[in-house]
Design a protein around this motif. Structure first.
Motif, PDB file in Angstrom:
ATOM      1  N   LEU A  53      -1.854  17.569  54.723  1.00 56.74           N
ATOM      2  CA  LEU A  53      -0.395  17.568  54.668  1.00 56.74           C
ATOM      3  C   LEU A  53       0.093  17.326  53.231  1.00 56.74           C
ATOM      4  O   LEU A  53       1.054  17.952  52.780  1.00 56.74           O
ATOM      5  CB  LEU A  53       0.167  16.500  55.601  1.00 56.74           C
ATOM      6  N   ALA A  54      -0.600  16.434  52.526  1.00 57.82           N
ATOM      7  CA  ALA A  54      -0.233  16.185  51.122  1.00 57.82           C
ATOM      8  C   ALA A  54      -0.403  17.453  50.290  1.00 57.82           C
ATOM      9  O   ALA A  54       0.432  17.766  49.429  1.00 57.82           O
ATOM     10  CB  ALA A  54      -1.084  15.052  50.554  1.00 57.82           C
ATOM     11  N   ALA A  55      -1.481  18.197  50.559  1.00 56.37           N
ATOM     12  CA  ALA A  55      -1.691  19.463  49.846  1.00 56.37           C
ATOM     13  C   ALA A  55      -0.592  20.465  50.161  1.00 56.37           C
ATOM     14  O   ALA A  55      -0.175  21.243  49.293  1.00 56.37           O
ATOM     15  CB  ALA A  55      -3.061  20.038  50.206  1.00 56.37           C
ATOM     16  N   GLU A 171       6.392  13.563  46.493  1.00 61.06           N
ATOM     17  CA  GLU A 171       6.384  13.055  47.866  1.00 61.06           C
ATOM     18  C   GLU A 171       5.017  12.552  48.283  1.00 61.06           C
ATOM     19  O   GLU A 171       4.905  11.556  49.022  1.00 61.06           O
ATOM     20  CB  GLU A 171       6.847  14.172  48.813  1.00 61.06           C
ATOM     21  N   SER A 172       3.950  13.193  47.840  1.00 54.39           N
ATOM     22  CA  SER A 172       2.609  12.876  48.332  1.00 54.39           C
ATOM     23  C   SER A 172       1.899  11.799  47.518  1.00 54.39           C
ATOM     24  O   SER A 172       0.818  11.347  47.911  1.00 54.39           O
ATOM     25  CB  SER A 172       1.738  14.146  48.337  1.00 54.39           C
ATOM     26  N   TYR A 229      11.970  23.914  55.331  1.00 52.65           N
ATOM     27  CA  TYR A 229      12.358  23.673  56.722  1.00 52.65           C
ATOM     28  C   TYR A 229      11.228  23.002  57.506  1.00 52.65           C
ATOM     29  O   TYR A 229      11.474  22.128  58.342  1.00 52.65           O
ATOM     30  CB  TYR A 229      12.737  24.997  57.386  1.00 52.65           C
ATOM     31  N   MET A 230       9.988  23.382  57.224  1.00 50.62           N
ATOM     32  CA  MET A 230       8.843  22.850  57.964  1.00 50.62           C
ATOM     33  C   MET A 230       8.366  21.507  57.424  1.00 50.62           C
ATOM     34  O   MET A 230       7.748  20.727  58.169  1.00 50.62           O
ATOM     35  CB  MET A 230       7.691  23.856  57.921  1.00 50.62           C
ATOM     36  N   LEU A 231       8.615  21.215  56.158  1.00 50.74           N
ATOM     37  CA  LEU A 231       8.102  19.998  55.537  1.00 50.74           C
ATOM     38  C   LEU A 231       9.274  19.140  55.070  1.00 50.74           C
ATOM     39  O   LEU A 231       9.719  19.238  53.925  1.00 50.74           O
ATOM     40  CB  LEU A 231       7.199  20.348  54.344  1.00 50.74           C
ATOM     41  N   PRO A 232       9.806  18.281  55.915  1.00 52.76           N
ATOM     42  CA  PRO A 232      10.949  17.455  55.508  1.00 52.76           C
ATOM     43  C   PRO A 232      10.533  16.371  54.523  1.00 52.76           C
ATOM     44  O   PRO A 232       9.427  15.820  54.594  1.00 52.76           O
ATOM     45  CB  PRO A 232      11.427  16.851  56.832  1.00 52.76           C
TER      46      PRO A 232
END
Length: 568
Positions: A53-55, A171-172, A229-232
């Motif tokens: 998810l971080a990637a 974010e990550s 849209y997919m990654l808030p």
């Protein structure tokens, strides 16, 4: 722009690097003045994301950066190809760059407060939706007038995209790595736009000309919209921070900055002292910025702290960034313009941009590994040395220079360029935080001005210097061309001989030979002018290095000076 991820100041923990809404504090201060003392909302705690998810968030940041950067650079690097598609001259087509930059140079200042008041999620989705709509309108460009309107809209909606790219990149990362690792990576992705634009633009124009370029922009925008849209992003505290005078001040600043941007983009083409409208725009810019300064100086909660901006440390910081933008114009404009003067196209110089691309990535990785607190001056010193070396190598160019001769020099400069901005932005951001979160917005305008208007200023100075030196060298070369000179007469006869099968008139053959000789003189004058510009940049980089070392030595001596003993 990239300044939108300001950290909330917490002196006792490393959570000081957590990105928050920086403008929430002025609203709290205002509420306290009215007798209300609400507690400022704390940012959400950092929760590590799974590696995959971080990637994905990092990939979204790269996509956003490239979507915004390519949208601007695909036009800037293909002015001559675009002019035929819209039926305009090169000068008229350059107005597309001015129309894009006029609103873009100042919008990030307003977007920070808009994001804080209306929420990050709404800000992200509406920004990307506007970007998609602007890219869609590009498909309907048919002439210069429609192109100007669409590029103006594109400059407006593209301003939030780089901010989102920074937020997604940070974010990550945990708080302690946001500025040391996330910041260099975010800035490096933005640097990839110019070389990538020149790498892919020849194929796009071969496929379908300008409409193929606009289709590519639309595709990138739609991919970016899907990712957002997919990654808030993590929700951030919201606060009512926009005041009526903020709108007035921003409109004045936007008008002033936009006028300056138009002048810097087009001043060399119309020439600085010959077009009356250039002076009118500069007068308008001075009047608007002065009015905004007067308003801000008399506000309790100003949009910008003018007194802090005019302090010696901030003026020094702005001067440093302007020097960096000037020396980096050697690559962003110098090498490509030199090859263009030699008659080479983007297709023939693609290998150079592969070298620049690889060196930029290597520089960003190196900066992320080396950037630690207190090492900013060392990184900048290394970058200035590399720029001076690369510019000096380029100053030995001739009319026979080809891309393979500049691989090393351009790679050196690209590597150095990736080392410069992250330490500068980090040190400036931490300096603003020491004064308090209220100063973040003031720091942002310093960074924005030096990067947007400073970049345009560097290009304007570089191209103007080249034009002046080209005229000087051309006059020196041409004054020695006389048909009474046997060598000149022989050269004219050789050049005119190429047309001897189609032109039998001796006078016309000599005229053609003189025309070809004049073209060769112009080409040599251009090469000499670019060599002068490259050498000047090398000397500027060395002078900046000397000043940096002297400043570092003075600061070190001042810090080591023992305190005076207390007296009664």
């Amino acid at each position: 722009m990239q300044q939108d991820q300001e950290p909330e100041q917490r002196s006792e923990t490393k959570e000081a690097l957590e990105p928050t809404a920086p403008a929430s504090r002025p609203a709290v201060a205002s509420a306290q003045a009215d007798g209300n003392t609400p507690e400022p909302a704390a940012p959400p705690p950092f929760v590590p994301k799974p590696p995959l998810l971080a990637a994905c968030y990092i990939a979204a940041a790269v996509t956003l950066s490239l979507a915004q950067s390519l949208g601007m650079n695909l036009i800037a690097s293909n002015i001559q190809q675009i002019q035929g598609s819209i039926g305009a001259t090169v000068t008229e087509t350059t107005w597309l760059l001015a129309a894009y930059m006029a609103p873009n140079v100042s919008l990030s200042l307003a977007l920070i407060k808009i994001r804080t008041q209306y929420g990050l999620r709404n800000f992200a989705e509406l920004s990307l939706l506007g970007f998609v709509i602007a890219c869609l309108l590009n498909l309907f460009i048919s002439d210069l007038q429609s192109a100007l309107v669409v590029r103006f809209m594109s400059g407006i909606v593209a301003a939030p995209i780089s901010s989102l790219a920074f937020l997604y990149m940070l974010e990550s990362f945990p708080p302690e790595k946001k500025l040391n690792v996330g910041l260099p990576m975010a800035l490096t992705t933005i640097l990839l736009g110019p070389p990538l634009a020149r790498l892919i633009s020849p194929a796009l124009f071969d496929i379908g000309g300008l409409h193929a370029v606009t289709m590519f922009e639309l595709g990138m925008a739609m991919i970016a919209f899907a990712l957002v849209y997919m990654l808030p992003l993590s929700p951030q505290p919201r606060a009512k921070v926009i005041e009526r005078l903020d709108i007035v001040s921003y409109l004045l600043i936007a008008t002033g900055f936009g006028s300056v941007a138009i002048v810097l983009v087009l001043g060399r083409l119309y020439w600085w002292l010959e077009a009356p409208w250039i002076g009118m725009l500069l007068v308008l810019a001075i009047a608007c910025v002065t009015a905004a300064s007067v308003i801000e100086l008399n506000r309790k909660n100003p949009l910008l702290d003018i007194r802090w901006l005019a302090s010696p440390p901030i003026l020094h910081f702005a001067g440093v960034l302007l020097i960096f933008r000037l020396v980096l114009s050697e690559q962003t404009l110098g090498s490509s313009s030199l090859f263009q003067a030699l008659g080479l196209t983007n297709e023939q110089t693609r290998s150079v941009y592969w070298a620049i691309l690889a060196a930029s990535i290597a520089g960003g990785v190196t900066c992320a590994m080396a950037m630690r607190h207190g090492k900013e001056d060392r990184i900048h010193a290394v970058a200035l040395v590399l720029i001076a070396v690369g510019a000096f190598m380029d100053s030995r160019a001739t009319s026979l220079t080809r891309p393979e001769q500049v691989y090393l020099s351009q790679a050196i400069i690209a590597f150095a360029g990736a080392l410069i901005l992250p330490p500068a932005m980090k040190s400036g951001l931490m300096s603003a935080l020491k004064k308090g979160p209220n100063y973040i917005l003031s720091f942002i305008i310093v960074f924005l001005t030096t990067q947007s208007l400073g970049g345009l200023l560097g290009s304007a100075v570089f191209t103007t210097f080249v034009t002046i030196r080209e005229q000087f060298h051309h006059n020196v070369l041409v004054e020695h061309i006389a048909l009474t000179d046997p060598l000149v007469a022989q050269r004219v006869a050789q050049l005119g001989g190429a047309y001897s099968r189609v032109i039998t008139d001796k006078t016309l053959l000599n005229a053609e030979g003189l025309q070809l000789l004049s073209q060769q003189a112009t080409r040599e004058a251009n090469v000499l002018a670019y060599n002068d510009a490259f050498l000047l940049i090398a000397w500027i980089a060395l002078a900046a290095l000397v000043l940096l070392l002297a400043h570092t030595a003075v600061v070190a001596l001042r810090d080591r000076k023992p305190a005076l003993p207390a007296t009664a």
